[in-house]
Write an enzyme that holds these catalytic residues in place. Sequence first.
Site, PDB file in Angstrom:
ATOM      1  N   ASP A  82      -3.805 -10.105  -8.277  1.00  0.00           N
ATOM      2  CA  ASP A  82      -4.227  -9.271  -9.400  1.00  0.00           C
ATOM      3  C   ASP A  82      -3.156  -8.377 -10.010  1.00  0.00           C
ATOM      4  OD1 ASP A  82      -4.200  -7.876  -7.002  1.00  0.00           O
ATOM      5  OD2 ASP A  82      -6.271  -7.183  -7.123  1.00  0.00           O
ATOM      6  N   GLU A  94     -19.065  -6.941  -3.803  1.00  0.00           N
ATOM      7  CA  GLU A  94     -17.640  -7.189  -3.598  1.00  0.00           C
ATOM      8  C   GLU A  94     -17.226  -8.569  -4.073  1.00  0.00           C
ATOM      9  OE1 GLU A  94     -13.678  -6.421  -1.862  1.00  0.00           O
ATOM     10  OE2 GLU A  94     -15.294  -5.226  -2.711  1.00  0.00           O
ATOM     11  N   GLU A 142     -12.295  -0.906  -9.990  1.00  0.00           N
ATOM     12  CA  GLU A 142     -11.792  -1.805 -11.039  1.00  0.00           C
ATOM     13  C   GLU A 142     -12.710  -1.887 -12.260  1.00  0.00           C
ATOM     14  OE1 GLU A 142      -9.764  -2.440  -7.357  1.00  0.00           O
ATOM     15  OE2 GLU A 142     -11.927  -2.641  -7.782  1.00  0.00           O
ATOM     16  N   GLU A 166       0.825  -1.205   0.000  1.00  0.00           N
ATOM     17  CA  GLU A 166       0.000   0.000   0.000  1.00  0.00           C
ATOM     18  C   GLU A 166       0.865   1.263   0.000  1.00  0.00           C
ATOM     19  OE1 GLU A 166      -3.016  -0.198  -0.597  1.00  0.00           O
ATOM     20  OE2 GLU A 166      -3.762  -2.124   0.140  1.00  0.00           O
TER      21      GLU A 166
END
EC number: 3.2.1.-
Length: 601
Positions: free
Chosen positions: A335, A452, A503, A199
């Site tokens: 991902d 989600e 996304e 992050e």
Amino acid sequence: MPLAICPKGPALVRVRIWGVIITTIVCFAIVGSLAWHFSNLDDSRRRLNEGAASSDSRGPGGREDVDLIWRTLPWNNPLGAPRPLPTQGTKPLPAVQFKFGPETDNDKNARLRRRDSVKKAFGRCWNSYRDRAWLHDELEPVSGGSKDTFGGWAATLVDALDTLWIMGMHDEFNEAVGAVDKHVSFATSSSGDVISLFETNIRYLGGLLSAYDLSADDRLRKKATDAGDMILKAFDTPNHMPIGRWNIKEAAENKNNTAPDETSLAEIGTMVLELTRLSLITGDARYHDVTQHISDLLDDSQMTTKIPGLWSVSVDPSAARFDTGSGYSMGGGADSAYEYFPKMMALLNNLDPMYERLYKRSIAATQEHLVYRPMVPGDADILMTGVASSRDAPKGKPTLTAVTEHLTCFAGGMYALGGRLTSNDSDVDIARRLTDGCVWAYNATKSGVMAERLVGVPCENKARCSWNETVWREAVGDDVADVDLPPKGIAKLKSKQYILRPEAIESVFIMYRVTGDKEWQEKAWTMWQAVDGLTKTDLANSAVDNVDSDEAKKEDSMESFWLAETLKYFYLVFSEPTLISLDEWVLNTEAHPFMRLGTKL
């Protein structure tokens, strides 16, 4: 001067003797001072060199910055001489964007109204953050409170810098840069000793690099170097694999560290884009070198895993093993590692052919093992991605579970970008079907927003698939009451949340820029109205607990990616195609645009 006071004879001799003595003393003092000065200068330089693992520790502009602890700490496992950045490519890359022509006045006016609707929402969120959570990581958009979740380095402020610039909010941008320059320091963390390196890399380093690339404000280059030098120290392990959950308090005390024996593929594979861009900006090859080492290992192991072409979500950095788990996915934990292969092709203008190889291999395996066609009413020609398992697979063939996450919706954009960069129209067609799969998942719920996590009903044949309500009802299960049935085409909503994720709109944006098809703008507008309608609060926008309910509860959470990614992508869909052209920029997984190598603006 009167002659009476001029010395003569013996008096003159005595004056000259004292002059020699005084001059000698002064000379010794000067020599001693210079010797002390250069001795200490040498010692200072030695400490600096140790802190950079015998590499150059100079900051932006060649200035020796000794104010940040990460540049002065000696390394327990020094790096060798870094390899240089690649300078020779294999072939020029083809264009990514569609060649847009002129638009009618009506189309332009409609587009600008939609764009301004998104900008207005951003302005509300930014002003609320500025008034109520300034210099904190996040605003609580229901209560108006604040919280620090990502190091306490003002995550929302840093993450949103480039969005401010892109939206033309330059006064707000300049105020924000001044605050970052004055108040943000990566020497310590105010939100706990352990930080997420992943992050920190995508939000902070990515945000600072992008804002610098857009504005050329050198304060941002220095602050990006500060963040990069902190991240670099996390590679101070025996095998130079990074520590994903990193205790920076212990690191600041220079305790010996070893890479963990378990982490996710994404945590170690999603570093190379940001650190390579930092190397290109600063000329310091160390940042690229440490992450290129990981790419080399991925390349070497790619075709020897249990599902050749893919790596398990769970990996072992301590032993540099990338197939220790049994689950394979394009979802959370994996991902962005795959996403960065075509993006590295774009960033480096294909100067390193390894990334094209990594992309093509992983895409082929993804199509074979992860992509499925869901059975839906109306027989829409759409695709989704699921989870493959190598555990207890019959005759060594992986088994597929049709669990689809909102996170996996990035895959359409990845296929579209990679397809254009490799001149593969088939990949672009798959990109369309994957992106339409996520658009379908939005439209399927009561709110018009995708959940989600959901479980689809996979068809046996990807080419032909007819709706069968009996099969769908069997997939749902007999124990589910009619009142609790999920939307038709979905076997189960495993997580009904929407946490302001970007996304799906990311892939819609890329599909629009790649194809020029204005239908993608219409789909984006429908999505925007649903998202804003569901999440809007008196102050900003909030995550919600249930997208398939008429009474969704707002969860008082607004992660920084709402301003950095989601609103930016919605804004760019309705902006002029020349704004952040995909032929000039490549966006990291946090939607921070980096200037592609060779771009001249």
